[in-house]
Design an enzyme around this catalytic site. Structure first.
Site, PDB file in Angstrom:
ATOM      1  N   GLU A 237     -18.733 -16.672 -25.017  1.00  0.00           N
ATOM      2  CA  GLU A 237     -18.800 -18.113 -24.708  1.00  0.00           C
ATOM      3  C   GLU A 237     -18.474 -18.257 -23.231  1.00  0.00           C
ATOM      4  O   GLU A 237     -17.322 -18.099 -22.835  1.00  0.00           O
ATOM      5  CB  GLU A 237     -17.786 -18.888 -25.564  1.00  0.00           C
ATOM      6  CG  GLU A 237     -18.048 -18.848 -27.050  1.00  0.00           C
ATOM      7  CD  GLU A 237     -19.276 -19.632 -27.455  1.00  0.00           C
ATOM      8  OE1 GLU A 237     -19.777 -20.438 -26.639  1.00  0.00           O
ATOM      9  OE2 GLU A 237     -19.752 -19.435 -28.580  1.00  0.00           O
ATOM     10  N   CYS A 271     -16.097 -26.210 -19.352  1.00  0.00           N
ATOM     11  CA  CYS A 271     -17.370 -25.474 -19.319  1.00  0.00           C
ATOM     12  C   CYS A 271     -18.552 -26.407 -19.544  1.00  0.00           C
ATOM     13  O   CYS A 271     -19.667 -26.108 -19.145  1.00  0.00           O
ATOM     14  CB  CYS A 271     -17.359 -24.343 -20.346  1.00  0.00           C
ATOM     15  SG  CYS A 271     -16.922 -24.904 -21.993  1.00  0.00           S
TER      16      CYS A 271
HETATM   17  P1  NAD Z   1     -11.852 -15.375 -17.006  1.00  0.00           P
HETATM   18  O1  NAD Z   1     -13.108 -14.701 -17.375  1.00  0.00           O
HETATM   19  O2  NAD Z   1     -11.281 -15.131 -15.682  1.00  0.00           O
HETATM   20  O3  NAD Z   1     -10.682 -15.017 -18.050  1.00  0.00           O
HETATM   21  C1  NAD Z   1     -10.815 -15.255 -19.446  1.00  0.00           C
HETATM   22  C2  NAD Z   1      -9.919 -14.298 -20.193  1.00  0.00           C
HETATM   23  O4  NAD Z   1     -10.399 -12.974 -19.993  1.00  0.00           O
HETATM   24  C3  NAD Z   1      -8.461 -14.286 -19.737  1.00  0.00           C
HETATM   25  O5  NAD Z   1      -7.639 -14.167 -20.877  1.00  0.00           O
HETATM   26  C4  NAD Z   1      -8.378 -13.043 -18.866  1.00  0.00           C
HETATM   27  O6  NAD Z   1      -7.092 -12.460 -18.804  1.00  0.00           O
HETATM   28  C5  NAD Z   1      -9.344 -12.123 -19.585  1.00  0.00           C
HETATM   29  N1  NAD Z   1      -9.931 -11.076 -18.736  1.00  0.00           N
HETATM   30  C6  NAD Z   1     -10.239 -11.122 -17.422  1.00  0.00           C
HETATM   31  N2  NAD Z   1     -10.815  -9.951 -17.016  1.00  0.00           N
HETATM   32  C7  NAD Z   1     -10.879  -9.166 -18.113  1.00  0.00           C
HETATM   33  C8  NAD Z   1     -11.391  -7.868 -18.363  1.00  0.00           C
HETATM   34  N3  NAD Z   1     -11.929  -7.133 -17.401  1.00  0.00           N
HETATM   35  N4  NAD Z   1     -11.323  -7.376 -19.625  1.00  0.00           N
HETATM   36  C9  NAD Z   1     -10.794  -8.111 -20.623  1.00  0.00           C
HETATM   37  N5  NAD Z   1     -10.284  -9.354 -20.454  1.00  0.00           N
HETATM   38  C10 NAD Z   1     -10.322  -9.873 -19.217  1.00  0.00           C
HETATM   39  O7  NAD Z   1     -12.117 -16.933 -17.266  1.00  0.00           O
HETATM   40  P2  NAD Z   1     -11.124 -18.148 -17.026  1.00  0.00           P
HETATM   41  O8  NAD Z   1     -10.997 -18.362 -15.563  1.00  0.00           O
HETATM   42  O9  NAD Z   1      -9.893 -17.986 -17.852  1.00  0.00           O
HETATM   43  O10 NAD Z   1     -11.935 -19.355 -17.674  1.00  0.00           O
HETATM   44  C11 NAD Z   1     -12.855 -20.112 -16.963  1.00  0.00           C
HETATM   45  C12 NAD Z   1     -14.262 -19.746 -17.356  1.00  0.00           C
HETATM   46  O11 NAD Z   1     -14.399 -19.826 -18.762  1.00  0.00           O
HETATM   47  C13 NAD Z   1     -15.294 -20.694 -16.789  1.00  0.00           C
HETATM   48  O12 NAD Z   1     -16.399 -19.979 -16.321  1.00  0.00           O
HETATM   49  C14 NAD Z   1     -15.687 -21.543 -17.987  1.00  0.00           C
HETATM   50  O13 NAD Z   1     -16.966 -22.110 -17.887  1.00  0.00           O
HETATM   51  C15 NAD Z   1     -15.585 -20.557 -19.099  1.00  0.00           C
HETATM   52  N6  NAD Z   1     -15.382 -21.235 -20.363  1.00  0.00           N
HETATM   53  C16 NAD Z   1     -16.364 -21.183 -21.312  1.00  0.00           C
HETATM   54  C17 NAD Z   1     -16.208 -21.859 -22.501  1.00  0.00           C
HETATM   55  C18 NAD Z   1     -17.251 -21.822 -23.589  1.00  0.00           C
HETATM   56  O14 NAD Z   1     -16.911 -22.137 -24.713  1.00  0.00           O
HETATM   57  N7  NAD Z   1     -18.486 -21.468 -23.311  1.00  0.00           N
HETATM   58  C19 NAD Z   1     -15.060 -22.604 -22.730  1.00  0.00           C
HETATM   59  C20 NAD Z   1     -14.097 -22.640 -21.723  1.00  0.00           C
HETATM   60  C21 NAD Z   1     -14.257 -21.948 -20.554  1.00  0.00           C
END
Ligand code: NAD
Length: 512
Positions: A237, A271
């Protein structure tokens, strides 16, 4: 477990005050988490869905009881206003639990499907078998619902869960862990691994049976690559750059209020927030005036009556600055807000509307995830559909018009996981609808029936009563070929010719 644990110091983004500390889960514990999850799976997966639902009921009661306390933790940890913590994080979680309690058993029970005449005498079913240990990695913007909805879905389907909540909002992660402990889930059924992306990466490499990830496109791609090595199935997502389309025949006052909310709720860190606003040319100046008036009336702050909270994650501010700088350098005009060099150093950003923008600018092509709203006029339905689809994303969209036919026509042409007509964002609040993205906004769906079934192996069962000595398609094949030929011709040419079908069928049967 003897391993040293890093401490995460938690700072409230809106006030800059320290509000807590969290111990990181040592990476050395990854194996024992998976072992616990596997052991717990043996019992948990054998419970009836209705028995698992009893735990969810308890979970729901605890959330309702602690609603104000939880809202406060979410608001402090994210900087969002407390009304949004309640309406957009806690309420959808509770409603999701209700939906699963009400429909889970039916969605997950064995489903009988039609058996074709060529498999005469047999019965066909679909069974849903839990997968094992599910890893859920969640983001910081709606830290409760985006962790809890996949958690309760995976749990109801009979899996055990490891949650890695965002390190940006760790107090909400801890709060989720505490709620599950309080609800009395058996040991190992729900485990929470706190910490940074390195912790997330270590758990991704730990060979879970399924990965459910919500976050950025960049991380989603990394996770998909790691999962591919062991063919681990995933749901991703990811981000969005959602268009909002306002036609001249829309209720303009409603659309202006809707645009202000859809762009600036949660400080734009959604998002599915409106990140591109397309307005029909003949009402463009009038609409802009209405929109600016709405924005002037919004109150940013931390008290209970505030409309817009702070940014949650400081790095996001630089992304917004870069995009706005790029747009202004290329000729964009500020309608509200300030140019980035005048932004104060805090976490509250000016609510910014820009015009004179085009599709070559970062502000139109890249996810902002902040309070920036670029506005573009359009002249025709075809033009706006093509502009709205000119993006690598496809999460959500909204169409505003009183003409129902036109709204539905445009909605069906948008390449998007969801479209909302005369409102925005709220499709996620209906747990009966699937949720997910097209293009780089993600892979897979949750919510709805699919939201439970993705966490299962979908198993096809064909059942024969075993009383016949043989089957027509078994050996020996001797003299069967011409009879099969006639059988299939009679069947596929004239499906209603039952007499001839039965004749050929019986003759082949006799050959056995
Ligand atoms: P992010 O990708 O930086 O982090 C998300 C999660 O992934 C965190 O828990 C982080 O610690 C973990 N993570 C980061 N790198 C990783 C790796 N290499 N391996 C495993 N886990 C890892 O995203 P964010 O900044 O927390 O969230 C914002 C983003 O999320 C935006 O792009 C937003 O659009 C998206 N988002 C999507 C939805 C949806 O339902 N489609 C909902 C909310 C947010």
């Amino acid at each position: 477990m003897g391993a040293t644990q890093e401490k995460l110091i938690v700072i409230a983004p809106a006030t800059g005050k320290q509000i807590g500390e969290i111990l990181e889960t040592p990476i050395s514990q990854v194996d024992s988490f998976y072992q616990n999850g596997k052991t717990a799976f043996l019992q948990w997966s054998n419970l009836d869905v209705s028995d698992r639902a009893k735990y969810l009921l308890k979970l729901k009661a605890i959330i309702v009881e602690q609603m104000e306390e939880i809202a406060k933790i979410i608001a402090e940890d994210t900087g969002k206003v407390v009304t949004e913590a309640l309406v957009a994080d806690i309420m959808p979680t509770l409603d999701g639990i209700d939906h699963i309690i009400k429909h889970g058993e039916k969605i997950l029970q064995r489903q009988k499907v039609k058996t074709p005449i060529l498999l005469i005498g047999k019965k066909s079913f679909i069974e849903y078998m839990p997968r094992g240990v599910v890893l859920i990695i969640s983001p910081w913007n709606y830290p409760m619902q985006l962790a809890m909805i996949p958690m309760i879905s995976a749990l109801a389907a009979g899996n055990t869960v490891i949650l890695k909540p965002s390190e940006v909002t760790p107090l909400v992660g801890k709060c989720i862990e505490d709620i599950f402990v309080k609800a009395g889930f058996p040991e190992g059924v729900v485990q929470v691994a706190h910490g940074s992306k390195e912790v997330g990466a270590a758990f991704t490499n730990g060979k879970p049976d399924y990965i459910f990830f919500t976050g950025s496109v960049r991380t989603g791609k990394i996770i998909q690559q790691v999962a591919a090595k062991d063919l681990i199935p995933t749901t991703l997502e990811l981000g969005g750059k959602d268009p909002m389309i306002v036609f001249a025949d829309a209720h303009l006052e409603r659309a202006a209020k809707g645009a202000a909310w859809a762009a600036f709720t949660n400080s734009g860190q959604v998002c599915m927030s409106a990140e591109r606003l397309y307005v029909e040319k003949n009402i463009y100046p009038q609409f802009l005036t209405l929109l600016k008036k709405e924005i002037m009336d919004l109150k940013q702050g931390t008290d209970v009556d505030s409309d817009v909270g702070s940014m949650t994650f400081r790095s996001q501010i630089q992304i917004c600055k870069d995009q706005l700088d790029d747009a202004l350098r290329k000729g964009a005009r500020l309608e509200t807000g300030l140019s980035p060099e005048k932004w104060e150093n805090g976490m509250f950003l000016p609510l910014t509307v820009v015009t004179n923008v085009n599709h070559q600018m970062k502000i139109i092509q890249e996810e902002s995830f902040g309070p920036l709203l670029p506005v573009i006029p359009f002249e025709s339905e075809e033009e706006v559909i093509s502009l709205a689809n000119d993006t690598v994303y496809g999460l959500n969209a909204s169409v505003w018009t009183k003409d129902k036919e036109k709204a539905r026509r445009v909605a069906s042409k948008l390449v998007s996981g969801a479209v909302v007509i005369n409102d925005a964002i709220i499709s996620i609040a209906n747990h009966g609808l699937p949720f997910g993205g097209a293009k780089q906004s993600g892979i897979g769906r949750y919510h709805g029936d699919a939201g439970l079934r993705i966490f299962c192996h979908e198993k096809a069962i064909v059942e024969d009563n075993g009383r016949k000595k043989s089957e027509i398609h078994w050996y020996p094949y001797k003299e069967k070929y011409p009879l099969f030929l006639q059988l299939f011709k009679s069947y596929f040419q004239t499906k209603r010719d039952w007499v001839r079908f039965a004749q050929y069928y019986l003759r082949i049967l006799k050959k056995n």
